[in-house]
Design an enzyme around this catalytic site. Structure first.
Site, PDB file in Angstrom:
ATOM      1  NE  ARG A   1      49.768  38.518  47.492  1.00 42.40           N
ATOM      2  CZ  ARG A   1      48.918  37.635  46.522  1.00 42.40           C
ATOM      3  NH1 ARG A   1      49.558  38.138  45.261  1.00 42.40           N
ATOM      4  NH2 ARG A   1      48.170  36.176  46.244  1.00 42.40           N
TER       5      ARG A   1
ATOM      6  CG  ASP B   1      43.327  30.402  39.949  1.00 40.74           C
ATOM      7  OD1 ASP B   1      43.190  29.923  38.332  1.00 40.74           O
ATOM      8  OD2 ASP B   1      44.346  30.107  39.813  1.00 40.74           O
TER       9      ASP B   1
ATOM     10  NE  ARG C   1      43.407  33.070  46.379  1.00 42.27           N
ATOM     11  CZ  ARG C   1      44.757  33.507  45.539  1.00 42.27           C
ATOM     12  NH1 ARG C   1      44.477  33.768  43.791  1.00 42.27           N
ATOM     13  NH2 ARG C   1      45.433  34.592  46.146  1.00 42.27           N
TER      14      ARG C   1
ATOM     15  NE  ARG D   1      54.069  33.373  41.979  1.00 38.43           N
ATOM     16  CZ  ARG D   1      54.232  32.965  40.962  1.00 38.43           C
ATOM     17  NH1 ARG D   1      54.753  32.094  40.736  1.00 38.43           N
ATOM     18  NH2 ARG D   1      53.172  33.079  40.027  1.00 38.43           N
TER      19      ARG D   1
ATOM     20  CE  LYS E   1      52.863  36.535  43.841  1.00 36.19           C
ATOM     21  NZ  LYS E   1      51.972  37.377  42.930  1.00 36.19           N
TER      22      LYS E   1
ATOM     23  N   GLY F   1      46.050  26.270  44.514  1.00 32.80           N
ATOM     24  CA  GLY F   1      46.177  26.464  45.643  1.00 32.80           C
ATOM     25  C   GLY F   1      47.121  27.015  45.435  1.00 32.80           C
TER      26      GLY F   1
END
Length: 521
Positions: free
Chosen positions: A193, A270, A200, A104, A123, A101
Site C-alpha cells: 500500500r 483507527d 490516523r 498486520r 500489508k 496499532g
C-alpha cells in the site's frame, strides 16, 4: 531498487519504541516500533499498478526484477532503511479500544519523487508488537479486494490510499471467514500500500488517552510540518486550522463515497486518515440496490452503525473524537465546537450540490432539496440499482418526460413491482424532474456529459471482486488484470466491457464475499 530515493522522515523525527523485541506489548511515549517483515516461502508477483510505479520513479522493467519481488514481499530490505509498525488506538463501533496499532502492516520506507513523498507499506507481512493475538498475515481474497479497490477508487476521483503490488506469499494462512468456527487454510498474500502518510485519528487519540501531551505535540507538529506546511508554524491558531482542514478533507472524502455508492463498512477512528484519504479496505462494498440502511459488514449487521446513509454522520462522530484528542494542545472548547458545527452546514450544502450534479442540475432552485428527497424515497420503494439508475438517467431527453421510467427501467431488480402506487410515484417524480430540467441552460448532450462525469458506469461490485478471487484461488489471475484495466476508466462507455454494466446476478445475492463480508483477512 537503486532508483528509489529514500527520504525517511517518520522514523527520524518521531520518538521510537526503545525496545526492538517483536513481542506483543503496550508501547508508550512512542509513535512506532521497529520491526522487520517475515520472510515468505515461495513469493510470486501477481500484479503491479503501472501508475503507481511511475509515481515512485520506477518502470515495468524494475517491477520484473528479482529485487522488486523480494522487497515487496518482505524477503529483502531496501538499503539503509529500518521498517516499522505504527502505534495508534481507536474507537471501534463507538467504544474506546485502547492500543491497536499496525497489527498486520509494516512500513518499509518513505520514497521521494517529483516533489512528493510516499510511504511504502506491506500489508500481511508478519507479526508486529501490535498484532495482539493475530498472526500479522493476510489472505489472497482480502488482498485482491484491497489491491483492486485502492486503484479503482483513485480512478473514480475518490481520495484514497493507493496500491503498488499484489503478491502471493507461498504460505498457507488459517482464517475463519465468517467467524462461525469453520476455520480453513487459505493462500497467503501481501499488498504493498502507498500513501503520503498512514497516520490516523487514532494516532493522536492514543497519546491523548495516555495523557502523553509531549509526544502528542511532537506528532501534531510533525504532521503540520510535512502534510499541512501552508498553515504555518505551530501555535493554537495553527492547531485549529489543522483541525479545520482535516474536517474539510474528511467531508470531501465521505461525499465522494456517497456519490459513487461506496460503503466503507468499518469506519472506526483507527480507520480514518488524517489526510482525508479512504484507508483500510476491509469489509467494504458498493451499493447494488439503492438503500440507505445497507452495510456490507457482518459484524455490523445488528446495529448497522456504519450503513451507507449514516456515513457522513459517523465521520462527524469520529471528528469529535479527534477534537478531544487535540484539545490538550488548544485548551479551548469553543473554537473546536465552532468548526464541528460548520461541518453540519457544509454537509447539507455539499450533499445537495453532489446530488444535484448526479441528476444534471446546476442552476440554483429552492425546490431542489425536495426533489432529491423525493427521489431518494422512491429509489428505495423497490430495489433499484444505484449505478445503473444514475448512469441511465443521463439518457433522458429534456422534452420527453414520459420516457422517464423506460429510460431507467433496466435498473429495477424486480420490474414487476413497478406498478400501482410505486409506478404513480415514479411518474410524478419524473414529471417534477422534467419541469425542473426546463430551467436548466444545458442541452441534452451537455447534461449527459456532466452527469456521466460524476456517475460511474463501472464500479467494483462485490460479486466482480469475488469472481476474480475464485479464479485466483484456482491459479488463474487474468481476471485481476481484466478488472484492473476496466476500473482505470470507470466513466468511459467501454462498449467492449458491457458485460460488467449489469445488475448483481441473483446467485450473488446471499453469497459470502458478495453480500456478506467480515473483517477476516
Amino acid at each position: 531498487m537503486h532508483k528509489l530515493t529514500i527520504h525517511d522522515r517518520f522514523t527520524k523525527e518521531l520518538p521510537a519504541d526503545p525496545s526492538t523485541e517483536n513481542s506483543r506489548r503496550q508501547v508508550t511515549e512512542a509513535c512506532f516500533s521497529y520491526v522487520k517483515p517475515r520472510k515468505t516461502s515461495d513469493p510470486k508477483l501477481l500484479h503491479v499498478s503501472t501508475e503507481m510505479l511511475k509515481s515512485l520513479g520506477l518502470d515495468n522493467t524494475d517491477a520484473q526484477s528479482d529485487d522488486f519481488l523480494k522487497i515487496f514481499t518482505g524477503n529483502a530490505l531496501l538499503p539503509n532503511t529500518s521498517p516499522y509498525a505504527m502505534c495508534y488506538g481507536g474507537h471501534q463501533f463507538g467504544n474506546w479500544a485502547g492500543q491497536l496499532g499496525d497489527g498486520r502492516a509494516i512500513n518499509l520506507a518513505e520514497v521521494a519523487h517529483k516533489g512528493k513523498t510516499w510511504t511504502l507499506q506491506l500489508k500481511g507481512a508478519g507479526e508486529t508488537p501490535y498484532s495482539r493475538t493475530a498472526d500479522g498475515l493476510a489472505v489472497l481474497r482480502s488482498s485482491v479486494r484491497e489491491y483492486l479497490c485502492s486503484e479503482a477508487m483513485y480512478h473514480l476521483g475518490v481520495p484514497t490510499t493507493r496500491a503498488l503490488s499484489l503478491a502471493l506469499s507461498g504460505d498457507q494462512v488459517l482464517r475463519d471467514v465468517m467467524y462461525d468456527g469453520n476455520a480453513a487454510y487459505e493462500k497467503g498474500a501481501i499488498v504493498c500500500r502507498v500513501a503520503a502518510s498512514f497516520l490516523r485519528f487514532g494516532s493522536y487519540e492514543i497519546l491523548a488517552a495516555r495523557q502523553d501531551h509531549k509526544t502528542l505535540q511532537i506528532l501534531v507538529d510533525y504532521t503540520i510540518k510535512h502534510h499541512f506546511p501552508h498553515i504555518g508554524a505551530p501555535s493554537k491558531t495553527t492547531y485549529l486550522q489543522f483541525f479545520k482542514e482535516v474536517v474539510d478533507r474528511s467531508l470531501t472524502m465521505v461525499l465522494h463515497w456517497q456519490r459513487v455508492g461506496f460503503v466503507h463498512g468499518v469506519m472506526n477512528t483507527d480507520n480514518m486518515s488524517i489526510l482525508g484519504l479512504t484507508i483500510d479496505y476491509g469489509p467494504y462494498g458498493w451499493l447494488e440496490g439503492y438503500d440507505h440502511g445497507w452495510t456490507p459488514n457482518t459484524t455490523d449487521r445488528q446495529y448497522r452503525r456504519y450503513r451507507y446513509g449514516t456515513q457522513p454522520d459517523l465521520v462527524l462522530w469520529n471528528l469529535y473524537k479527534l477534537a478531544n484528542a487535540l484539545y490538550p494542545l488548544i485548551q479551548d472548547v469553543e473554537p473546536l465546537e465552532a468548526i464541528l458545527n460548520e461541518y453540519d452546514q457544509d454537509l447539507k450544502e455539499g450533499y445537495l450540490n453532489m446530488m444535484k450534479s448526479k441528476i444534471g442540475l446546476s442552476e440554483i432552485n429552492a425546490e431542489d432539496a425536495q426533489l432529491i428527497t423525493e427521489l431518494e424515497a422512491v429509489l428505495q420503494r423497490s430495489e433499484t440499482d444505484m449505478t445503473i439508475f444514475f448512469r441511465k438517467l443521463s439518457n433522458l431527453r429534456k422534452e420527453n418526460a414520459e420516457e422517464g421510467l423506460s429510460t431507467i427501467f433496466e435498473a429495477f431488480y424486480q420490474p414487476d413491482e413497478i406498478k400501482d402506487e410505486i409506478k404513480t410515484t415514479w411518474e410524478q417524480w419524473f414529471l417534477s424532474y422534467h419541469e425542473r430540467l426546463q430551467k436548466e441552460n444545458m442541452n441534452d448532450q451537455k447534461r449527459k456529459e456532466v452527469m456521466d462525469s460524476v456517475n460511474p458506469k463501472y464500479v467494483l461490485r462485490n460479486y466482480m471482486a469475488q469472481l476474480a478471487i475464485d479464479q485466483a484461488d484456482k491459479g488463474n489471475y487474468a481476471m485481476i488484470d481484466e478488472l484492473y484495466q476496466l476500473l482505470k476508466k470507470p466513466y468511459d462507455e467501454q462498449p467492449e466491457n458491457e458485460k460488467w454494466f449489469v445488475k448483481r446476478p441473483e446467485w450473488a445475492r446471499n453469497k459470502v464475499g458478495c453480500s456478506m463480508l467480515s473483517c477476516s483477512s
